[in-house]
Every structure is written in structure tokens, then in C-alpha cells.
Write a protein that holds these residues in place. Structure first.
Motif, PDB file in Angstrom:
ATOM      1  N   ARG A 169     -21.677  20.824  -3.440  1.00  0.00           N
ATOM      2  CA  ARG A 169     -21.161  21.704  -4.494  1.00  0.00           C
ATOM      3  C   ARG A 169     -20.149  20.906  -5.305  1.00  0.00           C
ATOM      4  O   ARG A 169     -19.298  20.223  -4.734  1.00  0.00           O
ATOM      5  N   PHE A 209     -27.368  32.021  -9.111  1.00  0.00           N
ATOM      6  CA  PHE A 209     -27.630  30.610  -9.295  1.00  0.00           C
ATOM      7  C   PHE A 209     -28.873  30.460 -10.173  1.00  0.00           C
ATOM      8  O   PHE A 209     -29.830  31.231 -10.058  1.00  0.00           O
ATOM      9  N   PHE A 266     -24.924  22.472  -7.788  1.00  0.00           N
ATOM     10  CA  PHE A 266     -25.294  22.371  -6.381  1.00  0.00           C
ATOM     11  C   PHE A 266     -26.589  21.571  -6.242  1.00  0.00           C
ATOM     12  O   PHE A 266     -27.419  21.541  -7.146  1.00  0.00           O
ATOM     13  N   GLN A 309     -35.116  21.529   0.516  1.00  0.00           N
ATOM     14  CA  GLN A 309     -36.040  22.496   1.100  1.00  0.00           C
ATOM     15  C   GLN A 309     -37.138  21.757   1.852  1.00  0.00           C
ATOM     16  O   GLN A 309     -38.111  21.312   1.265  1.00  0.00           O
ATOM     17  N   PHE A 363     -28.068  23.544   2.086  1.00  0.00           N
ATOM     18  CA  PHE A 363     -27.017  23.151   1.157  1.00  0.00           C
ATOM     19  C   PHE A 363     -26.643  21.687   1.373  1.00  0.00           C
ATOM     20  O   PHE A 363     -26.456  21.232   2.498  1.00  0.00           O
ATOM     21  N   PHE A 389     -33.701  20.761  -4.871  1.00  0.00           N
ATOM     22  CA  PHE A 389     -33.385  21.623  -6.005  1.00  0.00           C
ATOM     23  C   PHE A 389     -31.946  21.412  -6.455  1.00  0.00           C
ATOM     24  O   PHE A 389     -31.032  21.325  -5.641  1.00  0.00           O
ATOM     25  N   PHE A 424     -31.778  27.828 -10.754  1.00  0.00           N
ATOM     26  CA  PHE A 424     -32.382  26.673 -10.106  1.00  0.00           C
ATOM     27  C   PHE A 424     -33.326  25.939 -11.054  1.00  0.00           C
ATOM     28  O   PHE A 424     -33.973  26.550 -11.908  1.00  0.00           O
ATOM     29  N   GLY A 425     -33.417  24.620 -10.837  1.00  0.00           N
ATOM     30  CA  GLY A 425     -34.475  23.870 -11.479  1.00  0.00           C
ATOM     31  C   GLY A 425     -35.792  24.104 -10.748  1.00  0.00           C
ATOM     32  O   GLY A 425     -35.848  24.839  -9.753  1.00  0.00           O
ATOM     33  N   THR A 426     -36.822  23.440 -11.208  1.00  0.00           N
ATOM     34  CA  THR A 426     -38.149  23.622 -10.615  1.00  0.00           C
ATOM     35  C   THR A 426     -38.373  22.734  -9.401  1.00  0.00           C
ATOM     36  O   THR A 426     -39.405  22.821  -8.758  1.00  0.00           O
ATOM     37  N   SER A 445     -40.272  23.663   6.315  1.00  0.00           N
ATOM     38  CA  SER A 445     -39.987  24.929   6.999  1.00  0.00           C
ATOM     39  C   SER A 445     -39.578  26.026   6.015  1.00  0.00           C
ATOM     40  O   SER A 445     -39.642  27.213   6.338  1.00  0.00           O
ATOM     41  N   GLY A 446     -39.132  25.628   4.823  1.00  0.00           N
ATOM     42  CA  GLY A 446     -38.876  26.616   3.783  1.00  0.00           C
ATOM     43  C   GLY A 446     -37.426  26.975   3.533  1.00  0.00           C
ATOM     44  O   GLY A 446     -37.110  27.507   2.477  1.00  0.00           O
ATOM     45  N   GLU A 447     -36.553  26.723   4.482  1.00  0.00           N
ATOM     46  CA  GLU A 447     -35.162  27.124   4.313  1.00  0.00           C
ATOM     47  C   GLU A 447     -34.438  26.166   3.378  1.00  0.00           C
ATOM     48  O   GLU A 447     -34.544  24.962   3.499  1.00  0.00           O
ATOM     49  N   LEU A 448     -33.697  26.709   2.442  1.00  0.00           N
ATOM     50  CA  LEU A 448     -32.903  25.885   1.539  1.00  0.00           C
ATOM     51  C   LEU A 448     -31.632  25.441   2.254  1.00  0.00           C
ATOM     52  O   LEU A 448     -30.837  26.264   2.698  1.00  0.00           O
ATOM     53  N   TYR A 460     -29.693  21.424  -3.209  1.00  0.00           N
ATOM     54  CA  TYR A 460     -30.239  21.949  -1.969  1.00  0.00           C
ATOM     55  C   TYR A 460     -31.494  21.162  -1.615  1.00  0.00           C
ATOM     56  O   TYR A 460     -32.222  20.701  -2.485  1.00  0.00           O
TER      57      TYR A 460
END
Lengths: 115, 115
Positions: free
Chosen positions: B50, B103, B35, B39, B47, B91, B105-107, B42-45, B37
């Protein structure tokens, strides 16, 4: 349509206080996840619910962390006796089905600061 | 060991330039999902895409394209003709259905598009 919502968006707690973070998943989503995101890092898994059943809590960092989803919808993440290292953004995500590869949809997160 | 590596911590480009964000993953499973994503501040991941492990076709969606190469365990993301609104942290994430529902996640890669 409504996405995942979380409240509060910001929480400041004194060390030792208990906090409760709320997540409202997308309506009808079976699966619900909690992640912790430290500053400058990717989200890290905390726990997973399928309906009301908590199927995986392997990511909870200590027994001070507790999560519930009693009616299979809204979930609450509770942190007891908060410590400074608990300061992070707590993200909630939901997915429609039970499949592990299903797309997870994330809320805006709750930024917790422990003083 | 990190399951998802995003080696680029920060990238800056001038508007209208193309930019590629790298993602390298590690898994022993033959069935897995990848996946991306976004960000924003505002902070919301949010999508983006996939991809399952059996579908190696590259995908294009508007200015976004993804290059999946199992031979090098990479799932890179290219933004063509970048815009200021593309500025965000991106991400890459891995799901291993036979291991669990979480999930990995990478950094993240912080992209800044300069007008």
C-alpha cells in the motif's frame, strides 16, 4: 489468525434460481466489501458496509442483487432469479477501519456458474 | 474511462530473470492510495503493498520493489530473480478516499515463470 472466509467456494445454479453467498470477515474489521470478478478481468466493486450500515451500493448491477450485514459481522450477498451473465467469482473483502484508503483483505471467493 | 491500466496482459520469463509489471493510474484527487495484489491459481487476492500519494519513496521488500512516479502516474512493480512461485496474476488498484471507499482495479497481468 483467521482471514476472510467465504462459502460456498463453488455454486452452480440453474437460470432463475436464487442464490446466497456468505462472507465471514476478519474479526473486528469494521468495513466489508463485495466485488464481482469476471473471467480475465479485475474485481469490480459491488457494495460496501460500515458495521451494519450499507453505505454504498452503487456497484450492484440490478435490483436482483441484494446484500446485508445485519449484526455488523457476517454478510450475505443474495442474487435473485440468476441469469447467465451473473456467472463470475464473487469476492468479499474486509478492512480494519473506516478509512477509504485502508488495506482490504480478501477472501478466496465464491465461483458462481449459472446454467 | 479506466482508472487503472495494466497494459501487459501476459508475461513469461525464465526463472531468475527480473521482471517489471507496469501500472498507470488516473485520478484528479491529490490524496489517493495505490495497492498491488497477487492472485495465485487458488483465487485469493493477497495483499503486497500500500502506498499513499504523498510518499514517493521507492520501496524494497526482499525480491520485490516498487517504483512510484507521480509525474508519470505510474506505480510499477519489479520482481528480482523470479521464481516459479511468483507465477500468478498481479493486480494494481487505486483508492480515492474523497470519492468513495471502493478500490478500482486494473485488468491484471498474468505472470508465468518458467523453470
Amino acid at each position: 489468525g483467521a482471514g476472510v472466509s467465504q462459502s460456498p467456494r463453488y455454486k452452480v445454479a440453474k437460470r432463475g434460481q436464487d442464490v446466497a453467498l456468505r462472507c465471514d470477515p476478519i474479526s473486528g474489521h469494521v468495513s466489508l466489501f463485495w466485488y464481482q470478478q469476471a473471467l480475465g478481468q479485475g474485481p469490480e466493486f459491488l457494495t460496501y458496509f460500515q458495521n451494519e450500515a450499507q453505505l454504498d451500493k452503487s456497484g450492484l448491477p440490478s435490483d436482483r442483487f441484494f446484500a446485508e450485514r445485519p449484526e455488523g459481522s457476517v454478510s450475505t450477498l443474495k442474487i435473485q432469479r440468476t441469469q447467465q451473465e451473473d456467472s463470475a467469482v464473487y469476492l468479499c473483502a474486509s478492512s480494519l477501519g473506516q478509512g477509504a484508503g485502508d488495506t482490504q483483505y480478501f477472501g478466496p471467493g465464491t465461483r458462481l456458474t449459472v446454467l | 474511462a479506466q482508472k487503472v491500466t495494466q497494459a501487459q496482459t501476459e508475461i513469461s520469463v525464465v526463472e531468475k530473470e527480473d521482471v517489471t509489471l507496469d501500472c498507470v493510474y488516473e485520478t484528479r484527487d491529490t490524496t489517493y492510495y495505490l495497492f498491488w495484489y497477487k492472485q495465485p491459481p487458488s483465487g485469493e487476492l493477497v495483499f503486497l503493498i500500500r502506498r499513499n500519494s504523498f510518499d514517493e519513496q521507492n520501496e524494497i521488500s526482499g525480491r520485490y520493489s516498487w517504483n512510484f512516479q507521480k509525474s508519470t502516474s505510474s506505480f510499477n512493480f519489479t520482481i528480482t530473480a523470479s521464481q516459479v512461485v511468483d507465477s500468478a496474476v498481479y493486480f494494481c488498484a487505486l483508492s480515492e478516499p474523497y470519492t468513495g471507499n471502493q478500490f478500482y482495479f486494473g485488468t491484471g497481468t498474468s505472470l508465468t515463470v518458467i523453470p
